[in-house]
Design an enzyme around this catalytic site. Structure first.
Site, PDB file in Angstrom:
ATOM      1  N   CYS A  71       0.871  -1.149   0.000  1.00  0.00           N
ATOM      2  CA  CYS A  71       0.000   0.000   0.000  1.00  0.00           C
ATOM      3  C   CYS A  71       0.917   1.210   0.000  1.00  0.00           C
ATOM      4  CB  CYS A  71      -0.858   0.012   1.261  1.00  0.00           C
ATOM      5  SG  CYS A  71      -1.770  -1.518   1.480  1.00  0.00           S
ATOM      6  N   TRP A 115      -3.927  -1.798  -1.336  1.00  0.00           N
ATOM      7  CA  TRP A 115      -3.968  -2.977  -2.202  1.00  0.00           C
ATOM      8  C   TRP A 115      -4.236  -4.117  -1.241  1.00  0.00           C
ATOM      9  CZ3 TRP A 115      -1.153  -7.564  -3.231  1.00  0.00           C
ATOM     10  CH2 TRP A 115      -1.328  -8.097  -4.510  1.00  0.00           C
ATOM     11  N   ASN A 169       1.346  -0.279   5.981  1.00  0.00           N
ATOM     12  CA  ASN A 169       1.730  -0.993   4.771  1.00  0.00           C
ATOM     13  C   ASN A 169       2.465  -2.250   5.187  1.00  0.00           C
ATOM     14  OD1 ASN A 169       2.524  -1.713   2.170  1.00  0.00           O
ATOM     15  ND2 ASN A 169       4.334  -0.399   2.220  1.00  0.00           N
ATOM     16  N   LYS A 201       2.686  -7.830 -20.987  1.00  0.00           N
ATOM     17  CA  LYS A 201       2.191  -6.440 -21.086  1.00  0.00           C
ATOM     18  C   LYS A 201       0.731  -6.426 -21.499  1.00  0.00           C
ATOM     19  CE  LYS A 201       4.429  -4.810 -19.300  1.00  0.00           C
ATOM     20  NZ  LYS A 201       5.624  -5.110 -18.628  1.00  0.00           N
ATOM     21  N   GLU A 205      -1.495  -7.595 -18.565  1.00  0.00           N
ATOM     22  CA  GLU A 205      -1.512  -6.598 -17.485  1.00  0.00           C
ATOM     23  C   GLU A 205      -2.379  -5.393 -17.835  1.00  0.00           C
ATOM     24  OE1 GLU A 205       2.524  -5.845 -15.143  1.00  0.00           O
ATOM     25  OE2 GLU A 205       2.876  -6.021 -17.265  1.00  0.00           O
ATOM     26  N   HIS A 238       3.960 -28.330 -30.297  1.00  0.00           N
ATOM     27  CA  HIS A 238       3.774 -29.264 -29.188  1.00  0.00           C
ATOM     28  C   HIS A 238       2.508 -28.963 -28.388  1.00  0.00           C
ATOM     29  CE1 HIS A 238       7.567 -31.038 -30.145  1.00  0.00           C
ATOM     30  NE2 HIS A 238       8.186 -29.870 -30.035  1.00  0.00           N
ATOM     31  N   LYS A 245       2.466  -1.970  -8.359  1.00  0.00           N
ATOM     32  CA  LYS A 245       3.806  -1.861  -8.921  1.00  0.00           C
ATOM     33  C   LYS A 245       4.858  -2.508  -8.031  1.00  0.00           C
ATOM     34  CE  LYS A 245       6.688   0.816 -11.679  1.00  0.00           C
ATOM     35  NZ  LYS A 245       6.467  -0.074 -12.814  1.00  0.00           N
TER      36      LYS A 245
HETATM   37  C1  G6P Z   1       4.900  -6.242 -10.132  1.00  0.00           C
HETATM   38  C2  G6P Z   1       4.694  -5.255 -11.264  1.00  0.00           C
HETATM   39  C3  G6P Z   1       5.435  -5.737 -12.515  1.00  0.00           C
HETATM   40  C4  G6P Z   1       6.909  -5.979 -12.189  1.00  0.00           C
HETATM   41  C5  G6P Z   1       7.082  -6.958 -11.020  1.00  0.00           C
HETATM   42  C6  G6P Z   1       8.510  -7.024 -10.539  1.00  0.00           C
HETATM   43  O1  G6P Z   1       4.236  -7.429 -10.402  1.00  0.00           O
HETATM   44  O2  G6P Z   1       3.331  -5.107 -11.546  1.00  0.00           O
HETATM   45  O3  G6P Z   1       5.334  -4.750 -13.529  1.00  0.00           O
HETATM   46  O4  G6P Z   1       7.563  -6.482 -13.317  1.00  0.00           O
HETATM   47  O5  G6P Z   1       6.293  -6.500  -9.916  1.00  0.00           O
HETATM   48  O6  G6P Z   1       8.880  -5.778 -10.019  1.00  0.00           O
HETATM   49  P1  G6P Z   1      10.342  -5.330  -9.683  1.00  0.00           P
HETATM   50  O7  G6P Z   1      10.197  -4.015  -8.998  1.00  0.00           O
HETATM   51  O8  G6P Z   1      10.922  -6.397  -8.784  1.00  0.00           O
HETATM   52  O9  G6P Z   1      11.093  -5.247 -10.964  1.00  0.00           O
END
Ligand code: G6P
Length: 574
Positions: A2, A67, A93, A455, A458, A474, A569
């Site tokens: 969060c 979150w 958090n 991508k 997401e 396969h 994120k």
């Molecule tokens: C989250 C984000 C992704 C990211 C992943 C790893 O799942 O939504 O976009 O690739 O975390 O994050 P990091 O900060 O470890 O690269």
């Protein structure tokens, strides 16, 4: 996972709202604020993204964007949480792992809980300890009772101070002029001050308008001077772009070259480490895909094997990982699964090298050595510019071990030439109703196929699968029917002929082919042109149109690309 923020000054209401909006990348299923008025603590909470909130005038307050982990998404579970007497408000958090036991104990003492969260125990514990103790002691007694990984900020009725504690997720103090801040991320207050102190684990802080006091778990003062955060961190506006994600995709012509500017002294230990063995790469999500590219680079350039393990899977390989080098890749440097892997490796005496964007992150601090990809704040939840910066830095490192420098002099221009916004919009328009998308590539392009699919999932919520083109036969070929869109990543390198055969197979089964290549072909229904480059540089240009495709698919399907549902994120929980 969060975002938390606290401000104290002359008038903080609008600062709180603006700051919390900047933390929304950390979670956005509900939000809340608490401010201090003449009649006590005033709370506003809502489900959903932060709207047009108007708070009463206040000299201090706390804010939270959630979150959900413990307790469903609801107004009751949104923070701040109050004590029974409404004298304490807490934003939290992380996770309090012993909350059930604490909740039972507090209920026996007569406390009434109003949410399903683990966080609420903090407010009740503080209330309990404040009966017989001053604020500092109450904070210390409270944190000593809590188990788990957590950071929180508390405010108190009738006292113009805030208190914060860090035992896991990040917490940063912002030292302004006549105002102070404490938050999960510098972004929350960067428009007010760039003088910051990063709290370490086990540190607490009490802050008022013109002072702050840092102390440890024994109550001893912690002396730290504020440091200035880099100018890049301050660049948090969307500029002329509709979304942060689009802005960040378009920043890549400048962020990729920036990742290549590294200090020789900092590079050296990495170059040495890559000569050792065994080598393990660890990452999650997009960063995991960067690890897969690294594996390929090592095989091709250095003729060396490397193991790539997902952060969340490392624990199951603990018998295997006994010595050697761990290279952890994480944009945020806060991903819990990666940190767990790092701690396990360190406990086994392994050296840890990390590649991060956030240089003050936990990962950077816990690693033996770290390098920064230096691409500035990435606000869009889906990683875009951080991925290409990771790739560029990995190319620099692997080539560096071979005593060479990658030929990436014109890379900024090359990346600029693949900003095919119009074409990708047209393709998105054509396939916006499709339920399934496939991305295929071979060799170094296979991780890019995985990234293209990630991508799209997401951002647009369309089911997508990335795979090695040779694996189609396969199983997945059975899913191809008339009109199925398939992105074929096919630059003119050693993978070209075989990937082209796969494209022809796909087309003969009715697939519509979106070919990403420096060579046109009649096999492609859409040709996404990329420039001719050295083989290792192709991923840098082929992933960009795939990011744009995902972005425009989201926009055309009326989704918010900056805030994909159910995602955050920075994933600071396992
Ligand atoms: C989250 C984000 C992704 C990211 C992943 C790893 O799942 O939504 O976009 O690739 O975390 O994050 P990091 O900060 O470890 O690269």
């Amino acid at each position: 996972m969060c975002g938390i923020l606290g401000c104290v000054g002359d008038e903080v209401s609008s600062v709180l709202v603006r700051g919390l909006k900047r933390l929304e990348y950390r979670g956005y299923d509900s939000y809340g604020f608490a401010t201090l008025g003449d009649s006590g603590i005033y709370v506003v909470k809502e489900v959903g993204k932060i709207g047009d909130v108007r708070l009463p005038s206040s000299k201090l307050g706390v804010a939270h964007t959630r979150w959900a982990t413990h307790g469903r998404v609801s107004r009751e579970n949104a923070h701040p949480h109050l004590s029974c007497d409404k004298g304490v408000a807490v934003v939290h958090n992380g996770i309090i792992s012993n909350y059930l036991e604490l909740k039972r104990e507090l209920e026996e003492k007569g406390h009434k809980f109003t949410s399903e969260t683990d966080s609420e125990v903090i407010a009740h514990l503080l209330e309990e300890y404040l009966k017989d103790h001053g604020l500092k002691d109450a904070m210390l007694k409270t944190v000593r009772r809590l188990k788990g990984d957590f950071s929180f900020i508390a405010m108190f009725e009738g006292v113009e101070v805030l208190a914060g504690a860090r035992f896991g997720p990040p917490l940063v103090l912002g030292c302004g002029s006549g105002e102070n801040f404490v938050a999960s991320d510098v972004l929350a207050f960067i428009d007010r001050t760039d003088d910051v102190i990063f709290l370490d684990n086990g540190e607490l802080v009490i802050l008022g308008k013109g002072f702050y006091e840092l102390f440890d778990l024994d109550g001893n003062p912690v002396k730290k001077r504020p440091v200035k955060v880099a100018w890049e961190v301050a660049d948090v506006s969307k500029k002329e772009f509709a979304h942060y994600t689009l802005k960040e995709i378009h920043e890549q012509p400048s962020t990729i070259p920036r990742a290549l500017i590294q200090d020789d002294g900092r590079l050296k230990p990495f170059l040495e480490a890559l000569k050792g063995s065994p080598i393990y790469f660890v990452g999650c999500g997009t960063s995991y895909h960067a690890c897969l590219v690294a594996k390929y680079l090592l095989a091709k350039v250095l003729k060396k094997p490397a193991e790539v393990i997902l952060g969340s899977e490392v624990g199951y390989y603990s018998e295997l990982m006994d010595g050697g080098v761990l290279i952890a890749i994480s944009q945020s440097g806060e991903t819990a699964d990666v940190l767990k892997a790092v701690r396990m490796a360190k406990a086994k005496g392994m050296k840890v090298y990390s590649i991060v964007n956030q240089v003050n992150s936990t990962l950077a601090r816990e690693s033996d050595h770290f390098l920064s990809i230096n691409c500035g704040p990435e606000i869009g939840v889906a990683a875009t510019k951080s991925f290409t910066a990771q790739l560029a830095l990995l190319e620099l490192l692997v080539m560096g071990v071979a005593g060479k420098r990658p030929n990436l002099d014109g890379i900024g221009e090359a990346v600029g030439s693949v900003m095919h916004d119009e074409l990708m919009k047209e393709i998105a328009e054509r396939f916006k109703g499709s339920n399934d998308f496939y991305f295929v590539g071979r060799g170094i392009h296979y991780p890019i196929a995985l990234e293209g699919a990630l991508k799209l999932k997401e951002l647009s919520y369309v089911h997508a699968e990335g795979m090695a083109a040779g694996e189609l036969k396969h199983g997945t070929l059975a899913l191809i029917s008339d009109g199925t869109p398939v992105v074929v990543i096919n630059p003119k390198d050693e993978t070209y002929n075989e990937t082209m055969s796969n494209a022809i197979e796909l087309k003969s089964r009715g697939a519509r082919i979106i070919g990403v290549s420096d060579e046109p072909s009649s096999v492609y229904d859409y040709h996404v042109k990329i420039p001719k480059l050295d083989w290792y540089a192709y991923p840098l240009v082929e992933v960009v149109p795939l990011q744009l495709l995902a972005y425009y698919m989201a926009v055309l399907r009326s989704e918010d690309p900056d805030h994909p549902r159910n995602l955050a994120k920075s994933v600071t929980v396992e």
